[in-house]
Design an enzyme around this catalytic site. Sequence first.
Site, PDB file in Angstrom:
ATOM      1  N   SER A 161       0.902  -1.255  -0.042  1.00 17.28           N
ATOM      2  CA  SER A 161      -0.046  -0.097  -0.051  1.00 17.28           C
ATOM      3  C   SER A 161       0.808   1.189  -0.059  1.00 17.28           C
ATOM      4  O   SER A 161       1.963   1.061   0.458  1.00 17.28           O
ATOM      5  CB  SER A 161      -0.926   0.007   1.428  1.00 17.28           C
ATOM      6  OG  SER A 161      -1.492   1.385   1.505  1.00 17.28           O
ATOM      7  N   TYR A 180      -2.290  -0.569  10.337  1.00 20.61           N
ATOM      8  CA  TYR A 180      -2.491  -0.896   8.927  1.00 20.61           C
ATOM      9  C   TYR A 180      -1.188  -0.353   8.254  1.00 20.61           C
ATOM     10  O   TYR A 180      -0.601  -1.266   7.228  1.00 20.61           O
ATOM     11  CB  TYR A 180      -3.633  -0.215   8.183  1.00 20.61           C
ATOM     12  CG  TYR A 180      -3.875  -0.514   6.854  1.00 20.61           C
ATOM     13  CD1 TYR A 180      -4.327  -1.764   6.453  1.00 20.61           C
ATOM     14  CD2 TYR A 180      -3.483   0.524   5.878  1.00 20.61           C
ATOM     15  CE1 TYR A 180      -4.571  -1.866   5.026  1.00 20.61           C
ATOM     16  CE2 TYR A 180      -3.558   0.364   4.616  1.00 20.61           C
ATOM     17  CZ  TYR A 180      -4.251  -1.046   4.276  1.00 20.61           C
ATOM     18  OH  TYR A 180      -4.067  -1.213   2.811  1.00 20.61           O
ATOM     19  N   LYS A 184       1.348  -3.106   6.135  1.00 16.64           N
ATOM     20  CA  LYS A 184       2.021  -2.778   4.779  1.00 16.64           C
ATOM     21  C   LYS A 184       3.548  -2.489   4.604  1.00 16.64           C
ATOM     22  O   LYS A 184       3.932  -2.931   3.735  1.00 16.64           O
ATOM     23  CB  LYS A 184       1.012  -1.695   4.280  1.00 16.64           C
ATOM     24  CG  LYS A 184      -0.451  -2.140   4.112  1.00 16.64           C
ATOM     25  CD  LYS A 184      -0.578  -3.350   3.192  1.00 16.64           C
ATOM     26  CE  LYS A 184      -1.970  -3.827   2.975  1.00 16.64           C
ATOM     27  NZ  LYS A 184      -2.033  -5.006   2.083  1.00 16.64           N
TER      28      LYS A 184
END
Length: 273
Positions: A161, A180, A184
């Site tokens: 990401s 998150y 990533k």
Amino acid sequence: MVPLLTLETRKSVLDQFSFKGRTVLVTGAAGQIGLMSAAGFAELGANVVLSDIGGMRDKVEGYAGQLTQAYGNRCIALTADVTDPDSVAALMEGTVQAFGTLHAVHSNAGLSFPDDDGDMPAETWEKTMAINAKGMLLVNQAASRVMREHGHGGAIVNTASMSAHIINRRRDRERYEVAYPASKAAVMHLTKALAADYLQFGIRVNSISPGYVYSTTHERSAQDKLDWYMDCTPMKRFATAEEMTGAVLFLASDLASYATGIDLRIDGGYTMW
Ligand SMILES: NC(=O)c1ccc[n+]([C@@H]2O[C@H](COP(=O)([O-])OP(=O)(O)OC[C@H]3O[C@@H](n4cnc5c(N)ncnc54)[C@H](O)[C@@H]3O)[C@@H](O)[C@H]2O)c1
């Protein structure tokens, strides 16, 4: 030294971009990005295994049927939980049973949780890491085992990401996601480490880093939040999931035969400043 190329000895780019006779696995294939890459692989001739979590069985079976009908080659659906080593092993067994081997993988399953911020409960960190980081490792490991056992190498593309590179901007006093982006960043570095380790087996490992891609989660988001995401993006819009497909297909194809351990950012310019 390799001989210099001539127009007679160069390979056709179309041939190098073909997946005819190859088997490709896509995880998270019920989602927007995974479904678009599965369709792209099928269009380029691959037999495709569309995989997602058990609750998505009907969806992936439906998509596999549609792709088989559209492109003639076989596409099948196999459900698996990427956080469970036994489930991932069964996914590889099912793939080999159906098609004999596995040549390329788009390891793409991943998500974020709404209570992810600096005060998140430990379970939110654990769930995020289990799916986004451990799940990625398990799929890469299991796929590479098949490729090694069958002695033909292969290509793996992981979905990281733009949040692997930066922390997504938030409006004043809004909380920032924490687990998150960390998960990533782990995907991106895992990709490089596995690329180094699997090089000796002829397996290339690369990642893509999407920016904001309009998907199912965004359908439920408030318009002012979506407007903010677009406002923060130099291109001033969301990507469509199919705008990620070219990078995935390229990295998985023979056109990228000299690329390993790299990450392609496709983020409408978000990370250029
Ligand atoms: N949409 C975006 O803006 C965006 C941006 C950057 C990165 N990504 C990443 O792209 C990937 C695909 O996301 P998307 O936008 O298509 O979202 P999506 O939610 O539509 O797709 C994700 C898929 O992963 C599946 N999944 C979740 N947990 C799983 C598990 N344990 N085992 C197997 N499958 C599981 C879900 O069922 C879902 O179908 C994810 O890794 C996501 O983090 C998305």
